[in-house]
Motif scaffolding. Structure first.
Motif, short mmCIF file in Angstrom:
data_model
loop_
_atom_site.label_atom_id
_atom_site.label_comp_id
_atom_site.label_asym_id
_atom_site.label_seq_id
_atom_site.Cartn_x
_atom_site.Cartn_y
_atom_site.Cartn_z
N THR A 1 0.84 -1.20 0.00
CA THR A 1 0.00 0.00 0.00
C THR A 1 0.87 1.25 0.00
O THR A 1 1.80 1.37 0.79
N LYS A 2 0.54 2.18 -0.88
CA LYS A 2 1.29 3.44 -0.94
C LYS A 2 0.58 4.51 -0.12
O LYS A 2 -0.65 4.46 0.03
N ILE B 1 -0.33 8.49 0.42
CA ILE B 1 -0.42 9.86 -0.10
C ILE B 1 -0.41 10.78 1.13
O ILE B 1 -1.28 10.67 1.99
N VAL C 1 -10.61 6.51 -1.27
CA VAL C 1 -9.27 6.42 -0.66
C VAL C 1 -9.41 6.51 0.86
O VAL C 1 -9.91 7.52 1.37
N ASP D 1 -4.65 0.08 -2.73
CA ASP D 1 -3.38 0.47 -3.37
C ASP D 1 -2.81 1.72 -2.70
O ASP D 1 -1.60 1.87 -2.56
N TYR D 2 -3.71 2.64 -2.34
CA TYR D 2 -3.30 3.91 -1.71
C TYR D 2 -4.14 4.21 -0.49
O TYR D 2 -5.35 3.93 -0.47
N MET E 1 -4.45 7.63 2.52
CA MET E 1 -4.04 9.02 2.67
C MET E 1 -3.75 9.33 4.14
O MET E 1 -4.49 8.90 5.03
N CYS F 1 5.96 9.08 2.98
CA CYS F 1 4.91 9.18 1.95
C CYS F 1 5.48 8.93 0.56
O CYS F 1 6.61 9.29 0.28
N ASP F 2 4.66 8.32 -0.28
CA ASP F 2 5.07 8.05 -1.67
C ASP F 2 4.73 9.22 -2.58
O ASP F 2 5.38 9.45 -3.59
N LEU G 1 -2.74 8.99 -10.69
CA LEU G 1 -2.24 7.91 -9.83
C LEU G 1 -2.88 6.57 -10.16
O LEU G 1 -2.57 5.55 -9.54
N ILE H 1 -5.95 5.59 -9.62
CA ILE H 1 -6.79 5.09 -8.52
C ILE H 1 -8.22 5.04 -9.02
O ILE H 1 -8.77 6.05 -9.49
#
Length: 198
Positions: free
Chosen positions: A2-3, A5, A27, A105-106, A108, A123-124, A191, A193
C-alpha cells in the motif's frame, strides 16, 4: 504494498474538506489530528505530558487543552517537546490503522505539519492544499472562535506555502470547492486510482 499519499496544507487551507473528498472517492484517510487526540487519551502519554509541562495544565486528571495550546503555540521549543511525545505515538497508531487497509493500493495521511514532523519521508506522493491567506485566516477565526493574532501566531509555526509546494508532487488550490474537487479527480486519474462510483 500500500502506498501513502501525504496531504498537507497550512491552517485554514481546507485540507480536511479535500481529504473527505478523497475518502468519498474511495481512498481511506487517516487524519493525524484525530490520531493525536486519540493517543492523548492514553494514560502513558498524559503522564509524559504532565512530567514535561507540569500539573498546572491539568484539571484533576483531565488535560486542559487550551492551556497546553497557549504554551506550545507561542514557543517553538515547547512545541518541539510536545511533538516528541505525541508524534511517535501517532506514528504507531497510523501503522496499526494501515494494517486494516492493506487491501487498498493507496491510503491518505492528512497532517498540517507533515513536513515539520518529518512524516513526509514515509509518503510516496505528497499533495499540498493552498488557499489565499486572508481566506485561511477568516476560516480559522470562524471555525475556532479565535482571534486574528492567534491564527497568525499559529501560521508562523508552520512552513509557508512556497516551501511546502517546492516539496510536493501536486498542489490543490482550495479557493473554489468545485475546482478543487476537479483537481482531486485529476490526481486520482494520474495515480491510476479507481474512483468509487456514487
Amino acid at each position: 504494498m500500500t502506498k501513502v499519499i501525504g496531504l498537507t496544507g497550512g491552517i485554514g487551507s481546507g485540507k480536511t474538506t479535500i481529504a473527505n473528498y478523497f475518502e468519498e472517492m474511495g481512498v481511506p484517510v487517516y487524519i493525524a489530528d484525530d490520531g493525536a487526540k486519540r493517543v492523548m487519551q492514553s494514560k502513558n502519554i498524559l503522564a509524559e505530558v504532565k512530567s514535561v509541562f507540569g500539573g498546572s495544565i491539568f484539571d484533576g486528571e483531565v488535560l486542559d487543552r487550551a492551556k497546553l495550546a497557549q504554551i506550545v503555540f507561542n514557543d517553538k521549543e515547547q512545541l518541539a517537546k510536545l511533538n516528541a511525545i505525541v508524534h511517535p505515538a501517532v506514528k504507531s497508531d497510523f501503522e496499526s490503522w494501515m494494517k486494516k487497509h492493506e487491501n487498498h493500493d493507496y491510503v491518505m495521511y492528512e497532517a498540517a505539519i507533515l513536513f515539520e514532523s518529518g512524516r513526509y519521508k514515509d509518503c510516496d506522493v505528497i499533495i499540498t492544499v493552498t488557499a489565499p491567506e486572508e481566506v485561511r485566516i477568516e476560516r480559522v477565526i470562524k471555525r475556532d472562535k479565535t482571534t486574528r493574532e492567534q491564527v497568525l501566531s499559529r501560521m508562523k509555526m508552520q512552513w509557508n506555502d512556497e516551501k511546502r509546494i517546492s516539496e510536493s508532487n501536486f498542489v490543490i488550490n482550495n479557493n473554489n470547492l468545485k475546482k478543487a474537487k476537479e483537481e482531486v479527480v485529476k490526481i486520482l486519474k494520474i495515480l491510476n486510482i479507481k474512483q468509487k462510483q456514487s
